[in-house]
Design a protein around this motif. Structure first.
Motif, PDB file in Angstrom:
ATOM      1  N   GLU A 196       0.835  -1.189   0.000  1.00  0.00           N
ATOM      2  CA  GLU A 196       0.000   0.000   0.000  1.00  0.00           C
ATOM      3  C   GLU A 196       0.877   1.249   0.000  1.00  0.00           C
ATOM      4  O   GLU A 196       1.805   1.382   0.777  1.00  0.00           O
ATOM      5  CB  GLU A 196      -0.899   0.003   1.231  1.00  0.00           C
ATOM      6  N   GLY A 197       0.573   2.168  -0.912  1.00  0.00           N
ATOM      7  CA  GLY A 197       1.311   3.415  -0.958  1.00  0.00           C
ATOM      8  C   GLY A 197       2.427   3.445  -1.976  1.00  0.00           C
ATOM      9  O   GLY A 197       3.104   4.467  -2.133  1.00  0.00           O
ATOM     10  N   MET A 198       2.659   2.337  -2.683  1.00  0.00           N
ATOM     11  CA  MET A 198       3.736   2.317  -3.680  1.00  0.00           C
ATOM     12  C   MET A 198       3.416   1.317  -4.778  1.00  0.00           C
ATOM     13  O   MET A 198       2.897   0.245  -4.516  1.00  0.00           O
ATOM     14  CB  MET A 198       5.076   1.964  -3.031  1.00  0.00           C
ATOM     15  N   GLN A 199       3.717   1.706  -6.006  1.00  0.00           N
ATOM     16  CA  GLN A 199       3.587   0.786  -7.124  1.00  0.00           C
ATOM     17  C   GLN A 199       4.973   0.494  -7.679  1.00  0.00           C
ATOM     18  O   GLN A 199       5.703   1.401  -8.076  1.00  0.00           O
ATOM     19  CB  GLN A 199       2.696   1.354  -8.228  1.00  0.00           C
ATOM     20  N   PHE A 200       5.329  -0.771  -7.680  1.00  0.00           N
ATOM     21  CA  PHE A 200       6.627  -1.190  -8.183  1.00  0.00           C
ATOM     22  C   PHE A 200       6.537  -1.541  -9.655  1.00  0.00           C
ATOM     23  O   PHE A 200       5.445  -1.659 -10.216  1.00  0.00           O
ATOM     24  CB  PHE A 200       7.136  -2.402  -7.395  1.00  0.00           C
ATOM     25  N   ASN A 201       7.686  -1.714 -10.287  1.00  0.00           N
ATOM     26  CA  ASN A 201       7.729  -2.199 -11.655  1.00  0.00           C
ATOM     27  C   ASN A 201       7.622  -3.726 -11.670  1.00  0.00           C
ATOM     28  O   ASN A 201       7.937  -4.391 -10.689  1.00  0.00           O
ATOM     29  CB  ASN A 201       9.037  -1.770 -12.340  1.00  0.00           C
ATOM     30  N   VAL A 202       7.176  -4.253 -12.784  1.00  0.00           N
ATOM     31  CA  VAL A 202       7.096  -5.700 -12.973  1.00  0.00           C
ATOM     32  C   VAL A 202       8.125  -6.087 -14.025  1.00  0.00           C
ATOM     33  O   VAL A 202       8.031  -5.671 -15.182  1.00  0.00           O
ATOM     34  CB  VAL A 202       5.688  -6.146 -13.415  1.00  0.00           C
ATOM     35  N   HIS A 203       9.118  -6.840 -13.613  1.00  0.00           N
ATOM     36  CA  HIS A 203      10.159  -7.263 -14.547  1.00  0.00           C
ATOM     37  C   HIS A 203       9.740  -8.544 -15.247  1.00  0.00           C
ATOM     38  O   HIS A 203       9.221  -9.479 -14.622  1.00  0.00           O
ATOM     39  CB  HIS A 203      11.477  -7.490 -13.808  1.00  0.00           C
ATOM     40  N   LEU A 204       9.989  -8.596 -16.548  1.00  0.00           N
ATOM     41  CA  LEU A 204       9.608  -9.751 -17.354  1.00  0.00           C
ATOM     42  C   LEU A 204      10.629 -10.871 -17.287  1.00  0.00           C
ATOM     43  O   LEU A 204      10.281 -12.049 -17.330  1.00  0.00           O
ATOM     44  CB  LEU A 204       9.427  -9.335 -18.812  1.00  0.00           C
TER      45      LEU A 204
END
Length: 463
Positions: free
Chosen positions: A442-450
């Motif tokens: 909650e409070g942060m959106q991370f990147n999604v690595h492929l």
């Protein structure tokens, strides 16, 4: 590969594998690797075969190893290490993994390729060794090729469509093997496993070398005590691994055929979902500990929120078995969520890590049935996992299409939690990686690595 030129045959460490004293591997560099290649002895060959188990578990239990880092990418957990900001800055916040970072973006390349070379060196030595019967040679070949398949799986699971070299049984200093596609790597793994099966079928009854304790509880004798892995039973392990590869290749009929020859069982009389083979560890002198119980590794709190409930209101039994309260909660600057959960299944230094087990096989069969639109058979397996493993109610209706797929992914998420990156691999296979954003703290959106990049050292060598 460039770095392979610097790798000395990694069968030389004196290691009590998995705490079993009879698995000590002598120093094969004395007198030399060259003598092992040119004039191998029976003792050296058998020690080298056992040494492959040491090599294939390399990097599995580290904080920056296969289970932990793939668990981070799949939102199963998070590593909060104030001494190393890369666990957040690179693994989660970075736009891409750093191919020049040997412990992160450049990971899962050198170690498996070193063990693949070890296996090739052993296979080449079998052509020259005396004092080893043809049946024993056949058993060793089948074992070595199966281990090679496991190592190639680590490489392709992490590097995905970046591909990898497969024609690597070349002398040091020769031209580098070409990097081929993911599909070609998976086809090579399947071929290795099929060749290994043929070799094992001519391998007699018992392996001529000791295995780790992660292979000894596979079957009980008449006295109720486990006995050593037989060649016959290892064929079942080989077919189980082949079924996993079949699923990755979307060869659904072949999946079901290979599962029939594996150790899959759903008998209610003796149902053991943990039946399988494992990487083993110990706190013994010279051996490797399982460090996944470290204080910096935390479980994602959304695991509790997303879990189904048992009849008494408790969370899914798999969550209760695998997740616990952390001794010292972790915090991430700027994030509201406090990380107060840790993983429970690796509490001891000698806790084993599954290579493959019966629970996964049942879910592989369910997936094949779904993709073949055999939904009733799929729901039978999925409900078996729900009730036996999760202790949650069965689903009364027959799910079809996307509903069946989502239920499969949910059961795989909890059944295979923090065992080897299955969540990240599964969501990538089904084109659902972006859905992992809802599992960010909650409070942060991370990147999604492929995928992981091929290391800079490898690409530099290829100019």
């Amino acid at each position: 590969m460039k770095n392979m030129k610097k790798v000395v045959l990694a069968l030389c460490a004196t290691v009590g594998l998995g705490g079993c004293g009879d698995l000590t591997v002598p120093d094969l560099n004395n007198p030399s690797i060259e003598s092992f290649q040119e004039t191998p002895t029976r003792t050296a060959v058998l020690n080298a075969a056992t040494g492959l188990l040491i090599g294939t578990r390399a990097g599995m239990t580290n904080q920056n190893g296969y289970v932990a880092l793939l668990g981070v990418l799949g939102r199963e957990g998070i590593v909060l290490d104030s001494a190393d900001p890369r666990y957040i800055g690179e693994m989660l916040q970075g736009s891409a993994l750093n191919a020049g970072s040997p412990a992160f973006g450049g990971n899962f390349w050198n170690a498996p390729y070193a063990n693949i070379r070890n296996a090739n060196t052993l296979l080449n030595a079998l052509e020259k060794v005396d004092g080893v019967s043809e049946a024993e040679k056949s058993a060793i070949r089948g074992f070595a090729k199966t281990i090679q398949a496991l190592d190639f799986l680590v490489i392709v699971n992490t590097h995905d469509t970046n591909g990898a070299p497969i024609d690597v049984n070349r002398p040091f200093g020769s031209e580098l093997a070409p990097i081929v596609s993911k599909d070609e790597v998976l086809a090579h793994i399947a071929q290795l496993l099929d060749e290994a099966k043929t070799d094992l079928q001519g391998g007699g009854t018992a392996f001529p070398f000791p295995l780790s304790k992660g292979f000894t509880n596979f079957e009980l004798g008449p006295d109720g005590k486990p006995f050593d892995m037989t060649v016959r039973n290892f064929i079942k392990v080989n077919r189980a691994l082949k079924a996993r590869v079949d699923v990755y290749r979307e060869h659904w009929d072949e999946t079901l055929a290979d599962l029939e020859q594996s150790f899959i069982t759903t008998s209610p009389v003796s149902l053991n979902l943990n039946l399988g083979v494992y990487h083993s560890f110990s706190a013994g002198s010279g051996d490797v500990k399982n460090t996944l119980n470290g204080p910096n590794i935390f479980a994602n709190p959304i695991l509790l929120a997303d879990a189904d409930k048992q009849l008494d209101g408790q969370n899914d039994a798999r969550v209760l078995r695998k997740v616990k309260a952390a001794k010292n909660p972790g915090e991430l600057p700027g994030v509201i969520t406090k990380f107060s959960l840790a993983f429970k299944q690796y509490e001891a230094d000698d806790s084993p890590i599954p290579i493959i087990r019966n629970e996964e096989l049942i879910l592989l069969r369910a997936e094949a049935h779904i993709r073949l639109e055999q939904y009733e058979a799929a729901m039978e397996d999925l409900n078996l996992i729900r009730t036996y493993s999760g202790n949650v109610a069965a689903i009364p209706e027959v799910l079809t299409g996307e509903g069946a797929t989502n239920e499969l992914l949910k059961q795989r998420r909890y059944s295979l939690l923090f065992e080897g990156g299955h969540r990240w691999i599964d969501m990538r296979r089904y084109g659902k990686l972006e859905e992992l954003h809802r599992e960010d703290p909650e409070g942060m959106q991370f990147n999604v690595h492929l995928r992981f990049p091929i290391p800079n050292t490898e690409m530099d060598a290829r100019q």
